[in-house]
Design an enzyme around this catalytic site. Structure first.
Site, PDB file in Angstrom:
ATOM      1  N   MET A 106      23.966-115.557 -82.563  1.00 11.77           N
ATOM      2  CA  MET A 106      23.192-114.362 -82.201  1.00 11.77           C
ATOM      3  C   MET A 106      21.796-114.443 -82.801  1.00 11.77           C
ATOM      4  O   MET A 106      21.333-113.548 -83.503  1.00 11.77           O
ATOM      5  CB  MET A 106      23.967-113.133 -82.690  1.00 11.77           C
ATOM      6  CG  MET A 106      23.559-111.840 -82.066  1.00 11.77           C
ATOM      7  SD  MET A 106      23.902-111.777 -80.304  1.00 11.77           S
ATOM      8  CE  MET A 106      23.974-109.994 -80.090  1.00 11.77           C
ATOM      9  N   GLY A 107      21.107-115.543 -82.488  1.00 15.14           N
ATOM     10  CA  GLY A 107      19.694-115.656 -82.856  1.00 15.14           C
ATOM     11  C   GLY A 107      18.852-114.981 -81.786  1.00 15.14           C
ATOM     12  O   GLY A 107      19.328-114.099 -81.065  1.00 15.14           O
ATOM     13  N   ARG A 108      17.617-115.437 -81.647  1.00 18.18           N
ATOM     14  CA  ARG A 108      16.702-114.782 -80.712  1.00 18.18           C
ATOM     15  C   ARG A 108      17.230-114.828 -79.273  1.00 18.18           C
ATOM     16  O   ARG A 108      17.171-113.826 -78.546  1.00 18.18           O
ATOM     17  CB  ARG A 108      15.320-115.444 -80.771  1.00 18.18           C
ATOM     18  CG  ARG A 108      14.526-115.141 -82.028  1.00 18.18           C
ATOM     19  CD  ARG A 108      13.193-115.879 -81.984  1.00 18.18           C
ATOM     20  NE  ARG A 108      13.438-117.298 -81.769  1.00 18.18           N
ATOM     21  CZ  ARG A 108      13.487-118.199 -82.741  1.00 18.18           C
ATOM     22  NH1 ARG A 108      13.250-117.839 -83.975  1.00 18.18           N
ATOM     23  NH2 ARG A 108      13.744-119.457 -82.491  1.00 18.18           N
ATOM     24  N   SER A 128      26.807-116.835 -87.820  1.00 15.23           N
ATOM     25  CA  SER A 128      27.059-117.259 -89.206  1.00 15.23           C
ATOM     26  C   SER A 128      26.772-116.108 -90.176  1.00 15.23           C
ATOM     27  O   SER A 128      27.396-116.011 -91.224  1.00 15.23           O
ATOM     28  CB  SER A 128      26.225-118.488 -89.551  1.00 15.23           C
ATOM     29  OG  SER A 128      24.892-118.262 -89.182  1.00 15.23           O
ATOM     30  N   ARG A 129      25.818-115.270 -89.837  1.00 13.16           N
ATOM     31  CA  ARG A 129      25.636-114.079 -90.694  1.00 13.16           C
ATOM     32  C   ARG A 129      25.518-112.857 -89.784  1.00 13.16           C
ATOM     33  O   ARG A 129      24.919-112.933 -88.700  1.00 13.16           O
ATOM     34  CB  ARG A 129      24.426-114.304 -91.613  1.00 13.16           C
ATOM     35  CG  ARG A 129      23.164-113.694 -91.247  1.00 13.16           C
ATOM     36  CD  ARG A 129      21.955-114.207 -91.969  1.00 13.16           C
ATOM     37  NE  ARG A 129      20.901-114.475 -90.995  1.00 13.16           N
ATOM     38  CZ  ARG A 129      20.231-113.535 -90.353  1.00 13.16           C
ATOM     39  NH1 ARG A 129      20.475-112.260 -90.584  1.00 13.16           N
ATOM     40  NH2 ARG A 129      19.306-113.860 -89.472  1.00 13.16           N
ATOM     41  N   ARG A 151      23.035-126.407 -76.486  1.00 12.79           N
ATOM     42  CA  ARG A 151      22.884-127.837 -76.719  1.00 12.79           C
ATOM     43  C   ARG A 151      24.203-128.538 -76.423  1.00 12.79           C
ATOM     44  O   ARG A 151      25.274-128.024 -76.740  1.00 12.79           O
ATOM     45  CB  ARG A 151      22.571-128.122 -78.189  1.00 12.79           C
ATOM     46  CG  ARG A 151      21.121-128.254 -78.532  1.00 12.79           C
ATOM     47  CD  ARG A 151      20.441-129.469 -77.874  1.00 12.79           C
ATOM     48  NE  ARG A 151      19.048-129.536 -78.231  1.00 12.79           N
ATOM     49  CZ  ARG A 151      18.068-128.845 -77.640  1.00 12.79           C
ATOM     50  NH1 ARG A 151      18.326-128.037 -76.627  1.00 12.79           N
ATOM     51  NH2 ARG A 151      16.819-128.964 -78.042  1.00 12.79           N
ATOM     52  N   GLU A 191      23.445-136.464 -72.652  1.00 14.44           N
ATOM     53  CA  GLU A 191      22.546-136.261 -71.510  1.00 14.44           C
ATOM     54  C   GLU A 191      21.651-137.482 -71.319  1.00 14.44           C
ATOM     55  O   GLU A 191      21.195-138.041 -72.314  1.00 14.44           O
ATOM     56  CB  GLU A 191      21.632-135.051 -71.770  1.00 14.44           C
ATOM     57  CG  GLU A 191      22.351-133.751 -71.706  1.00 14.44           C
ATOM     58  CD  GLU A 191      21.440-132.577 -72.112  1.00 14.44           C
ATOM     59  OE1 GLU A 191      20.206-132.737 -72.121  1.00 14.44           O
ATOM     60  OE2 GLU A 191      21.969-131.532 -72.439  1.00 14.44           O
ATOM     61  N   HIS A 211      19.597-129.206 -67.798  1.00 11.40           N
ATOM     62  CA  HIS A 211      18.867-128.793 -69.005  1.00 11.40           C
ATOM     63  C   HIS A 211      17.511-128.148 -68.641  1.00 11.40           C
ATOM     64  O   HIS A 211      16.460-128.627 -69.056  1.00 11.40           O
ATOM     65  CB  HIS A 211      18.657-130.002 -69.947  1.00 11.40           C
ATOM     66  CG  HIS A 211      18.413-129.589 -71.367  1.00 11.40           C
ATOM     67  ND1 HIS A 211      18.833-130.330 -72.463  1.00 11.40           N
ATOM     68  CD2 HIS A 211      17.769-128.509 -71.890  1.00 11.40           C
ATOM     69  CE1 HIS A 211      18.452-129.732 -73.576  1.00 11.40           C
ATOM     70  NE2 HIS A 211      17.810-128.624 -73.256  1.00 11.40           N
ATOM     71  N   ALA A 216      17.108-124.528 -68.784  1.00 12.36           N
ATOM     72  CA  ALA A 216      17.155-123.092 -69.090  1.00 12.36           C
ATOM     73  C   ALA A 216      15.789-122.508 -69.462  1.00 12.36           C
ATOM     74  O   ALA A 216      15.489-121.371 -69.132  1.00 12.36           O
ATOM     75  CB  ALA A 216      18.170-122.814 -70.190  1.00 12.36           C
TER      76      ALA A 216
HETATM   77  C1  DGY Z   1      14.691-126.382 -76.461  1.00 11.50           C
HETATM   78  O1  DGY Z   1      13.593-125.850 -76.600  1.00 11.50           O
HETATM   79  O2  DGY Z   1      15.365-126.749 -77.416  1.00 11.50           O
HETATM   80  C2  DGY Z   1      15.167-126.578 -75.072  1.00 11.50           C
HETATM   81  O3  DGY Z   1      16.449-127.080 -75.032  1.00 11.50           O
HETATM   82  C3  DGY Z   1      14.199-127.493 -74.340  1.00 11.50           C
HETATM   83  O4  DGY Z   1      14.523-127.486 -73.004  1.00 11.50           O
END
Ligand code: DGY
Length: 323
Positions: A155-157, A178-179, A239, A268, A286, A288
């Site tokens: 739950m980061g950005r 994790s936190r 990832r 990949e 890849h 996103a």
């Molecule tokens: C990132 O910024 O880590 C993305 O996976 C790049 O496409």
């Protein structure tokens, strides 16, 4: 006065090169084919800095051949392609591009959620293949996203941006991180913290947003999939390597998972060939963060990091201080 020399390892945007050229002598890879490790070492051996992408591995062996190198600036927020300890040991600054791709990545996560739950790519392939003979009541029955339980692992950005978008679908949002986040952030995301087992057991749709590191390697594998609901959906736009792809393929064939939406893979671009045989996966290469505006911002932020690193020693997104 001789100018500092920098290498740009992949094709970037004209304004990225213009920014660098105002400060440095720039050698840019004119093609979008990644250098082989040997080519990269040869070209980097005389450079002061480099603008790199996640296809370049920066490790101790490479750095040993680059005595002048002071900065490697990744055009990505993820930095598992860079050995930070090796950089630190050699006094090389490493930077990434946090913040500028959160919304685009969250948008795309939603594209995968909807495409997977509602079988969009499978249905389109059927139509394009000329197989559609007319409307049928039970054609491509999918599962509803609205009012379902969305589980967010990491739950980061980006995870938070995904959570905020879930409101429009009246979803119940659970997360594990994790936190634990502050009560204020939880409230703004309309998300409740649960432990990992509860997240796995309750999510109808589980989306993963953790960075890749030894600690998150195969954080989702056979043992975790076995704890998921029959019919659950997995989304990974984070990832490759955080999910055990071979184990995922098994549960996509035999259950309990119904489907997966995947933008990232182990090894990949040589993804596991069995993914291509499954109809219950939505697969993208890849992309996103790949809106034009965002990819331009990522490249420019990386260039700004490189300029700051070599001219002031203080790049805004420093991952590790020089030794
Ligand atoms: C990132 O910024 O880590 C993305 O996976 C790049 O496409």
């Amino acid at each position: 006065m001789t100018r500092l020399q920098v290498l740009v390892t992949r094709e970037v945007f004209p304004e990225t090169l213009d920014c660098l050229a105002r400060h440095f002598e720039v050698e840019a890879n004119p093609s979008d084919t990644p250098f082989t490790p040997a080519q990269l070492a040869e070209r980097l051996s005389s450079k002061d800095g480099a603008l790199i992408t996640l296809t370049e591995r920066i490790d101790a062996v490479l750095l040993a051949r680059c005595p002048k190198l002071r900065a490697v600036c990744n055009i990505a927020v993820g930095f598992n392609n860079i050995d930070l300890n090796a950089c630190q040991a050699r006094g090389v600054m490493a930077t990434n591009t946090p913040g500028v791709l959160d919304d685009s990545t969250a948008d795309f996560t939603w594209a995968l959620i909807l495409a997977t739950a509602r079988r969009v790519t499978e249905a389109e392939q059927y139509l394009r293949a000329g197989q559609w003979t007319g409307w049928k009541l039970k054609q491509f029955l999918g599962v509803d996203v609205h009012h379902a339980t969305l589980g967010i692992l990491g739950m980061g950005r980006v995870g938070q941006a995904v959570a905020r978008r879930a409101r429009g679908f009246d979803m119940n949002v659970l997360y594990h991180n994790s936190r634990r986040l502050s009560a204020e952030v939880e409230k703004s995301c309309h998300a409740a913290y649960v432990d990992m087992d509860e997240l796995l057991a309750r999510a109808d749709i589980l989306t993963v947003h953790t960075p890749y590191s030894p600690a998150t390697h195969h954080i989702l594998g056979a043992a975790q999939f076995a704890k998921m609901k029959p019919g659950a959906i997995l989304i990974n736009a984070a990832r490759g390597g955080v999910v055990d792809d071979a184990a995922l393929i098994e549960v996509l064939k035999r259950g309990p998972l119904a489907a997966a939406g995947l933008d990232v893979f182990e090894n990949e671009p040589a993804l596991h060939p069995d993914f291509l045989k499954l109809t219950n996966v939505v697969l993208t290469p890849h992309i996103a963060s790949s809106s034009e505006a965002t990819r331009r911002r990522m490249a420019m932020l990386a260039a700004e990091n490189l300029v700051a690193a070599l001219t002031t020693g203080k790049p805004p997104n420093l991952l590790t201080p020089p030794a």
